[in-house]
Structure formats: structure tokens, C-alpha cells
Design an enzyme around this catalytic site. Sequence first.
Site, PDB file in Angstrom:
ATOM      1  N   GLY A  14       0.804  -1.229   0.000  1.00 18.58           N
ATOM      2  CA  GLY A  14       0.000   0.000   0.000  1.00 18.58           C
ATOM      3  C   GLY A  14       0.830   1.269   0.000  1.00 18.58           C
ATOM      4  O   GLY A  14       0.288   2.357   0.184  1.00 18.58           O
ATOM      5  N   GLY A  17       2.008   3.284  -5.956  1.00 16.49           N
ATOM      6  CA  GLY A  17       1.244   2.797  -7.105  1.00 16.49           C
ATOM      7  C   GLY A  17      -0.220   2.494  -6.820  1.00 16.49           C
ATOM      8  O   GLY A  17      -0.936   3.277  -6.168  1.00 16.49           O
ATOM      9  N   SER A 137      -3.201  -9.667 -13.321  1.00 13.08           N
ATOM     10  CA  SER A 137      -2.679  -8.849 -14.417  1.00 13.08           C
ATOM     11  C   SER A 137      -3.173  -9.451 -15.715  1.00 13.08           C
ATOM     12  O   SER A 137      -3.359 -10.674 -15.802  1.00 13.08           O
ATOM     13  CB  SER A 137      -1.146  -8.885 -14.422  1.00 13.08           C
ATOM     14  OG  SER A 137      -0.641  -8.357 -15.633  1.00 13.08           O
ATOM     15  N   TYR A 150       6.327 -14.211 -14.585  1.00  9.73           N
ATOM     16  CA  TYR A 150       5.369 -13.231 -14.041  1.00  9.73           C
ATOM     17  C   TYR A 150       3.951 -13.573 -14.520  1.00  9.73           C
ATOM     18  O   TYR A 150       3.006 -13.614 -13.717  1.00  9.73           O
ATOM     19  CB  TYR A 150       5.755 -11.826 -14.504  1.00  9.73           C
ATOM     20  CG  TYR A 150       4.805 -10.739 -14.036  1.00  9.73           C
ATOM     21  CD1 TYR A 150       4.885 -10.211 -12.753  1.00  9.73           C
ATOM     22  CD2 TYR A 150       3.819 -10.232 -14.892  1.00  9.73           C
ATOM     23  CE1 TYR A 150       4.010  -9.213 -12.320  1.00  9.73           C
ATOM     24  CE2 TYR A 150       2.943  -9.233 -14.464  1.00  9.73           C
ATOM     25  CZ  TYR A 150       3.045  -8.730 -13.189  1.00  9.73           C
ATOM     26  OH  TYR A 150       2.179  -7.747 -12.767  1.00  9.73           O
TER      27      TYR A 150
HETATM   28  P1  NAD Z   1       4.445  -0.731  -7.304  1.00 11.33           P
HETATM   29  O1  NAD Z   1       5.819  -1.230  -7.472  1.00 11.33           O
HETATM   30  O2  NAD Z   1       4.212   0.727  -7.125  1.00 11.33           O
HETATM   31  O3  NAD Z   1       3.691  -1.481  -6.132  1.00 11.33           O
HETATM   32  C1  NAD Z   1       4.018  -2.756  -5.684  1.00 11.33           C
HETATM   33  C2  NAD Z   1       3.846  -2.738  -4.206  1.00 11.33           C
HETATM   34  O4  NAD Z   1       4.090  -4.050  -3.700  1.00 11.33           O
HETATM   35  C3  NAD Z   1       4.846  -1.803  -3.544  1.00 11.33           C
HETATM   36  O5  NAD Z   1       4.201  -1.111  -2.493  1.00 11.33           O
HETATM   37  C4  NAD Z   1       5.903  -2.751  -3.000  1.00 11.33           C
HETATM   38  O6  NAD Z   1       6.552  -2.237  -1.861  1.00 11.33           O
HETATM   39  C5  NAD Z   1       5.026  -3.941  -2.647  1.00 11.33           C
HETATM   40  N1  NAD Z   1       5.779  -5.176  -2.528  1.00 11.33           N
HETATM   41  C6  NAD Z   1       6.578  -5.749  -3.444  1.00 11.33           C
HETATM   42  N2  NAD Z   1       7.110  -6.875  -2.944  1.00 11.33           N
HETATM   43  C7  NAD Z   1       6.614  -7.010  -1.682  1.00 11.33           C
HETATM   44  C8  NAD Z   1       6.786  -7.949  -0.655  1.00 11.33           C
HETATM   45  N3  NAD Z   1       7.593  -8.993  -0.802  1.00 11.33           N
HETATM   46  N4  NAD Z   1       6.107  -7.768   0.505  1.00 11.33           N
HETATM   47  C9  NAD Z   1       5.312  -6.701   0.685  1.00 11.33           C
HETATM   48  N5  NAD Z   1       5.114  -5.775  -0.263  1.00 11.33           N
HETATM   49  C10 NAD Z   1       5.776  -5.926  -1.416  1.00 11.33           C
HETATM   50  O7  NAD Z   1       3.649  -1.212  -8.609  1.00 11.33           O
HETATM   51  P2  NAD Z   1       2.082  -1.373  -8.890  1.00 11.33           P
HETATM   52  O8  NAD Z   1       1.965  -1.279 -10.336  1.00 11.33           O
HETATM   53  O9  NAD Z   1       1.283  -0.492  -8.033  1.00 11.33           O
HETATM   54  O10 NAD Z   1       1.855  -2.901  -8.474  1.00 11.33           O
HETATM   55  C11 NAD Z   1       0.782  -3.335  -7.674  1.00 11.33           C
HETATM   56  C12 NAD Z   1       0.281  -4.656  -8.198  1.00 11.33           C
HETATM   57  O11 NAD Z   1      -0.244  -4.445  -9.519  1.00 11.33           O
HETATM   58  C13 NAD Z   1       1.336  -5.749  -8.332  1.00 11.33           C
HETATM   59  O12 NAD Z   1       0.788  -6.975  -7.890  1.00 11.33           O
HETATM   60  C14 NAD Z   1       1.588  -5.793  -9.824  1.00 11.33           C
HETATM   61  O13 NAD Z   1       2.039  -7.064 -10.240  1.00 11.33           O
HETATM   62  C15 NAD Z   1       0.225  -5.463 -10.362  1.00 11.33           C
HETATM   63  N6  NAD Z   1       0.171  -5.004 -11.736  1.00 11.33           N
HETATM   64  C16 NAD Z   1       0.771  -3.823 -12.113  1.00 11.33           C
HETATM   65  C17 NAD Z   1       0.686  -3.423 -13.437  1.00 11.33           C
HETATM   66  C18 NAD Z   1       1.353  -2.140 -13.931  1.00 11.33           C
HETATM   67  O14 NAD Z   1       1.505  -1.972 -15.133  1.00 11.33           O
HETATM   68  N7  NAD Z   1       1.713  -1.230 -13.063  1.00 11.33           N
HETATM   69  C19 NAD Z   1       0.008  -4.209 -14.365  1.00 11.33           C
HETATM   70  C20 NAD Z   1      -0.596  -5.377 -13.952  1.00 11.33           C
HETATM   71  C21 NAD Z   1      -0.515  -5.769 -12.635  1.00 11.33           C
END
Ligand code: NAD
Length: 243
Positions: A14, A17, A137, A150
Site C-alpha cells: 500500500g 502505485g 494482471s 510473471y
Molecule cells: P508498485 O511497485 O508501485 O507497487 C508494488 C507494491 O508491492 C509496492 O508497495 C511494494 O513495496 C510492494 N511489494 C513488493 N514486494 C513485496 C513484498 N515482498 N512484501 C510486501 N510488499 C511488497 O507497482 P504497482 O503497479 O502499483 O503494483 C501493484 C500490483 O499491480 C502488483 O501486484 C503488480 O504485479 C500489479 N500489476 C501492475 C501493473 C502495472 O503496469 N503497473 C500491471 C498489472 C498488474
Amino acid sequence: MGKLQGKVAVITGGTTGIGLATAKLFVEEGAHIFITGRREKELDAAVGEIGRNVTGVQGDVSNMKDIDRLYETIKATGRRLDIVFANAGVAEFASLQQATEAHFDKIFDINVKGTYFTVQKALPLLNDGGSIVLTASISGVKGTPSFGVYGASKAAVRNFVRSWTNDLKDRRIRSNVVSPGPIATPILDDQPQEAINKITATIPMGRLGRDEEVARAVLFLASDDSSFCCGAELCVDGGRAQV
Ligand code: NAD
């Protein structure tokens, strides 16, 4: 009255992103939230940015002791949960020819095992009639080059909510996934502009998505607005995996 008035939610990942945008929206809609992040500094900054009705709990979702500590902390406040948003995840590229065991284990430990046990260990605190939302995703159904591990991890996440819909039906707990397409968040920060341009060209709407656009879909799935949605996938992808 907000859509989540009086509700309590946990949001993993949280601090940035999609997780942070959702945290802000949940609080605007009346929820008290618990957010997690791995690093204390980023966690404190996110808590400060959200400003009210938020508690930060440091932890890594791939570490079972950290997940236990998260729920012990929530329990100690005397609160129960209405919503679990298991969102934490990581993305890394590696082709079939190049991927290492460490790459495979990292992606599956965080995205699959972390998601699974974030939910399983929440169940004693989660109220009957609650809502579980996972972040999958569209990569779970696409064949993106060098994104096989992934993509497979997100296909697993998508499937969890199908079986949980049956596992949890006696408690009226609904489980759904949100599946973002490419969204402009820190997860894309390491990608060169050329790669971003290539990705953008594959999106019918011609742009990357914004984190708040995903947050609004998560709010729908978390709230009573989606009271008859269960085991479903809601794609927020500008049409990328739809046409
Ligand atoms: P982001 O990197 O801003 O957020 C990811 C979050 O997960 C961060 O707060 C990070 O600290 C946390 N995190 C990562 N590894 C962790 C762990 N081991 N323990 C606890 N927290 C952990 O990127 P985002 O895009 O906001 O990603 C959020 C979700 O959305 C992810 O699951 C990602 O796979 C998914 N997603 C993102 C996209 C994109 O294009 N941004 C697309 C599809 C899916």
C-alpha cells in the site's frame, strides 16, 4: 455516506502505485485501513500522505512470520476486517533461456505464495459477508516475451478466486480479481522509454492507465456495488487484452 463507511480493510503493497491510490480512495470512502510495505521509510511516508484512518505495518508478504505479525497487530487493536486487498507484487523480465531459479522463486514467493497466505491468514479476522480482492494482471492471459514467470504467477492469482468462491460460500465472502494492463506506477520505472512506447502502442486506448483508474475498480469489487460478483476478473487495461 461513503461506499466503505465503517469498514476495515487491509491493503498489502500500500505504499506506492495501485496500492497507495486504493488506500487513499478507501479512506475517502469512509474505511479505516491497514497498509503494509517492506520498507519502514516508504511506509511512514505513505501513512503521512494518506493522513487519517490509516495504520502502517511493516512486512514482507513472502515471509509467513511477517503476515502473522500483521494480523496480530490488527487483532490487538480490537478491530475485525471487512476487506482484504492482496495487491503486493513484483515484476521482472527473464526469457525461458535466461531465467534463473532465483528469479522463479522470487516471483512465485511474492506474487503467488504471498497472495495466498495473506488471504488464508486473514480468514479468522475477516467478517462473514466480507470481500477479498486480489491484483492479478492481463499478463496472466497474454504471452509477453520474457514475462513468462510473471504471467504464470498472475494466472495462478486469477485462479485462486475461482476456488475460493466455493471454499468461502458458507461465509458469504466474495473473492474477485482486478487485472490491470500497463499502468504508470513505480513498477514500470526501470523500463526504458523505448519499451514503454512499444507497450503503449499495443493498447487500443493509446495510453498507459493511471493508478486511480485501477483503484476505482478495486473499490467496486470491495464494496456492496459488486454484491453479485464472485470469482470474477475485472480488467482495467485500455482494451489491451480484450480486442
Ligand atoms: P508498485 O511497485 O508501485 O507497487 C508494488 C507494491 O508491492 C509496492 O508497495 C511494494 O513495496 C510492494 N511489494 C513488493 N514486494 C513485496 C513484498 N515482498 N512484501 C510486501 N510488499 C511488497 O507497482 P504497482 O503497479 O502499483 O503494483 C501493484 C500490483 O499491480 C502488483 O501486484 C503488480 O504485479 C500489479 N500489476 C501492475 C501493473 C502495472 O503496469 N503497473 C500491471 C498489472 C498488474
